[in-house]
Structures are given as C-alpha cells and as structure tokens.
Design an enzyme around this catalytic site. Sequence first.
Site, short mmCIF file in Angstrom:
data_model
loop_
_atom_site.label_atom_id
_atom_site.label_comp_id
_atom_site.label_asym_id
_atom_site.label_seq_id
_atom_site.Cartn_x
_atom_site.Cartn_y
_atom_site.Cartn_z
N GLY A 135 6.32 -16.17 1.32
CA GLY A 135 7.54 -15.38 1.51
C GLY A 135 7.30 -13.93 1.89
O GLY A 135 8.25 -13.20 2.17
N HIS A 187 4.05 -0.03 -5.75
CA HIS A 187 2.64 -0.21 -5.36
C HIS A 187 1.72 -0.25 -6.58
O HIS A 187 0.65 -0.83 -6.52
CB HIS A 187 2.20 0.95 -4.46
CG HIS A 187 3.03 1.06 -3.22
ND1 HIS A 187 3.40 2.27 -2.69
CD2 HIS A 187 3.54 0.11 -2.43
CE1 HIS A 187 4.14 2.05 -1.61
NE2 HIS A 187 4.23 0.76 -1.44
N GLU A 251 -10.79 -3.07 8.53
CA GLU A 251 -10.34 -4.39 9.01
C GLU A 251 -9.70 -4.25 10.39
O GLU A 251 -9.97 -5.02 11.31
CB GLU A 251 -9.33 -4.99 8.01
CG GLU A 251 -8.58 -6.18 8.55
CD GLU A 251 -7.81 -6.97 7.49
OE1 GLU A 251 -8.02 -6.72 6.28
OE2 GLU A 251 -7.02 -7.85 7.88
N ARG A 252 -8.88 -3.22 10.54
CA ARG A 252 -8.15 -3.06 11.81
C ARG A 252 -9.09 -2.65 12.94
O ARG A 252 -8.94 -3.11 14.07
CB ARG A 252 -7.00 -2.06 11.62
CG ARG A 252 -5.95 -2.72 10.75
CD ARG A 252 -4.87 -1.85 10.23
NE ARG A 252 -4.01 -2.70 9.40
CZ ARG A 252 -3.25 -2.28 8.41
NH1 ARG A 252 -3.21 -1.00 8.11
NH2 ARG A 252 -2.51 -3.13 7.74
N GLY A 372 -3.95 -8.99 10.37
CA GLY A 372 -4.49 -7.64 10.11
C GLY A 372 -3.38 -6.60 10.03
O GLY A 372 -3.64 -5.40 10.07
#
Length: 388
Positions: A135, A187, A251-252, A372
Amino acid sequence: MRRSLFEDVHEDFRASFRTFLEREVIGEEGRYGEWERRGIIPREVFALAGRGGFLGMAVPDAYGGAGAEDFRLNLVIGEESQHAGVGSFSLGITLHNDICLPYFLRYCDEPQRRRWLPGIASGELITALAMTEPGIGSDLAAIATSARREGDHYLVNGAKTFITNGINADLVIVAVKTGAGGHQDRHRGISLLVLERGMDGFERGRNLEKIGQHAQDTAELSFTDVRVPVENLLGGEGEGFLYLVSNLPQERLSIAASAVAAAEAALAWTLEYVRERKAFGQAIGSFQASRFTLAELHGETQIARAFVDRCAQALNDAELTPEDAATAKWWCTDLQGRVVDRCLQLFGGYGYMLEYPIARAFADARVTRIYGGANEIMKEIVGRSMGL
Ligand SMILES: Cc1cc2nc3c(=O)[nH]c(=O)nc-3n(C[C@H](O)[C@H](O)[C@H](O)COP(=O)(O)OP(=O)(O)OC[C@H]3O[C@@H](n4cnc5c(N)ncnc54)[C@H](O)[C@@H]3O)c2cc1C
C-alpha cells in the site's frame, strides 16, 4: 571525452571483473540467458563474485573485505555489467554492494559486524533492502509494517513487495514502525531491523513476473509474528528514516551510473548495426536522420557521464547532496529511456526481437524511472532544495 575519474587500480579491477563476467556470467553456453528464463541468479554466482573480490570491497579487511571504500570500484562493476548486456541490477551484485552494504558498514555494532560482514564479503550472505509495501511506496514515512518490543525481541508483522534479491536474500534490512510516530513527526517512528532467512513467520511470496530485468528475483515478503532479537536492530531505534535518507543518495547515484552505462552500451550496439545494415543501397547510418539521432544521443550521454562522474567524486569525498543525487537519478534514467527507445528504432524489426540485446535493454530500462524513488519524487527533492 577522456575520463579522469579512474586510476590504474580501477582499470585492473575492470579487466578482472570483465573476465569474471565472460567466464561466470555470460559463458559460452549463454548462462545469463538461462537465468533470465528462470527469473533468478543462482546463489553460487554471489560466492564466485565474493571469491573474485567483487563483493563488499568496502568491508574492512579484518572482516574479510578489501578495505577499499571507493565508489569508483562499484561504478566499474555497474559499467562493465551494462556494457556486457547484463543489467547490473539484474545481477543482484550492485544491490548488495551499493545499496545494502552501506547500512551494515555504518550502523552495525561490533557483534553485528562479526556476525554479518564476513558472509556479506564472501557472498555466503546475500542481502536485500525492504522498504516498499503493497500500500505504500513513495510515501515512505507512512509504512505499516510494525515491530512491537516484547522484552529482548521485536514482534514483526506486515508485508513488503517488489523486493530485489527477495528470494535469494539471507539478510533483509526491513524498514519497520517501532513507534507510533505522531502526525507531527511521523519519521521518528521508523527503525531498521535485519530479518534472517529461516526466522519463523518470515515467508517469501511469489517471484514477481516483470516486463524486464528478468534475471533479478523480485519478491513479496510477509511477516507474521516474527520474533526478531533486539540484537538485530541496526543503529538506534527510531533513527531508521534518517538512515534511509542519508543512504539513498548513493542508491540513486548507483542507478544513475548504471543508466548512463546502459545508454553507452545501446549506442555502441547501434553504431555497429547501422554501419552494416543497408537500405536503398546505403548503410542505415549514412542517412542524415540517423546521424543526427546518434549525434544527439552521443552528446547527451557524454554530458550525463560527466555529471555522474562528478557526483561519484563528491560521494567519495562525502559531499554528495540528496538533491544532486536526485538530479542524477531522474535525468540519467530519463536519458536511458530515450536512448534505448531511439536506438531500438534504428534496428527496425530486429530491435523488437529479444535475441537482440537492444530489445532486452529497452525492457530493462523502463523500471529505472520508477525504482529507487520515482522520478517525480526526485523532482520533489530537487524542488524543495530550491526553497519551493
Ligand atoms: C523491479 C523493481 C524492483 C524494486 N526493488 C525494490 C527494493 O529492493 N526495495 C524496496 O523497498 N523497493 C523496491 N522497489 C519499489 C520501488 O522503489 C517503488 O515501486 C517506487 O518507490 C514507487 O513506489 P510505488 O510503486 O508504491 O508507487 P506510488 O508511490 O504508488 O506512485 C505511483 C505514481 O505516483 C507518483 N507520485 C507519488 N507521490 C507523488 C507526489 N508526491 N508527487 C507527484 N507524483 C507522485 C509516482 O511518481 C508514481 O509515478 C522495486 C520496484 C520494482 C518495480
């Protein structure tokens, strides 16, 4: 344009990784094609990569690694894989090295380092990172997988989806909610727990059928009352979102760099093809329309390469900002999409045949604009950094 990023040591590493790809991945009998049909890379490939020194290069030598914290080595693996027509994320090694390992290096305490780092460097322990849920994808702070503390364990319940290395992984870094995280500070309730193969209640679902990147096992994971020892918490409780935000730039950048390498590979295959293929008595490449197309794609790819190389230097100097990484990710993956599409066109009907690498590259490329962090989210990050 000559690149100034690499030194001799990287070129030596490149040569030995290329040999590894030829021997262990492609093989005379077309091994990689077989893995694409099966939808998974055999686990032994990780062990072979570990033995060759292509896993966990940044792991300190005391724990079985090379102690080489140098992202240029990771770049070499991504580039060579793409140039060989093997998607670097399809191979699973890039996810293991570029995306999962930094969490273990930065947040493991000493006992965790001793438990996990040697296996990560040798390829006995394959890793995955599970954030996305059925979701929730882009809105990471809204994840629902819960981890309730009960004495010396967390009780984990929930589900994740689209998890790369999901079938093969032995260690899965799972983003969980350990706190309620009120609306003002949603967060703060997120933590990272390492779930291990064989824990009761930790199940793997289907190996998902995708448009491309067929050799990558992408799976659903489910957790029902999984008792995870508190010793498997990575870093501090409630710090997970902060850790994700600080690691996502790498990661990006990794995705951006693979995208540029994929564009370079597509251009190289196309140049070879348009020199050979004839129509109306001349090579396809000698039509001005083809030359303009290839000149544009070549130029754009070189410009992207320069930006990505600069970002890699910044990452090595611990200066890569989230917004620069986000810019690299959205721009380079958009470019990859344009390049593989326009190159495929120059192959005509053959470009649509899966036996041609350009056809597989086209299918593999589509997801890079989504995973990503979708490219729209990248633009949100950049836009917000501009004070908007
Ligand atoms: C092959 C593959 C491998 C993957 N591997 C992993 C993995 O290893 N680990 C992992 O955790 N996840 C993984 N993912 C998941 C991936 O990161 C998510 O699919 C991605 O972040 C998008 O989330 P979503 O699919 O839920 O899309 P959604 O969040 O539902 O978004 C759908 C669309 O809405 C847009 N959108 C959403 N919010 C906004 C906004 N605020 N403004 C504008 N547009 C918006 C998005 O850009 C997108 O176009 C993988 C996915 C795939 C397909």
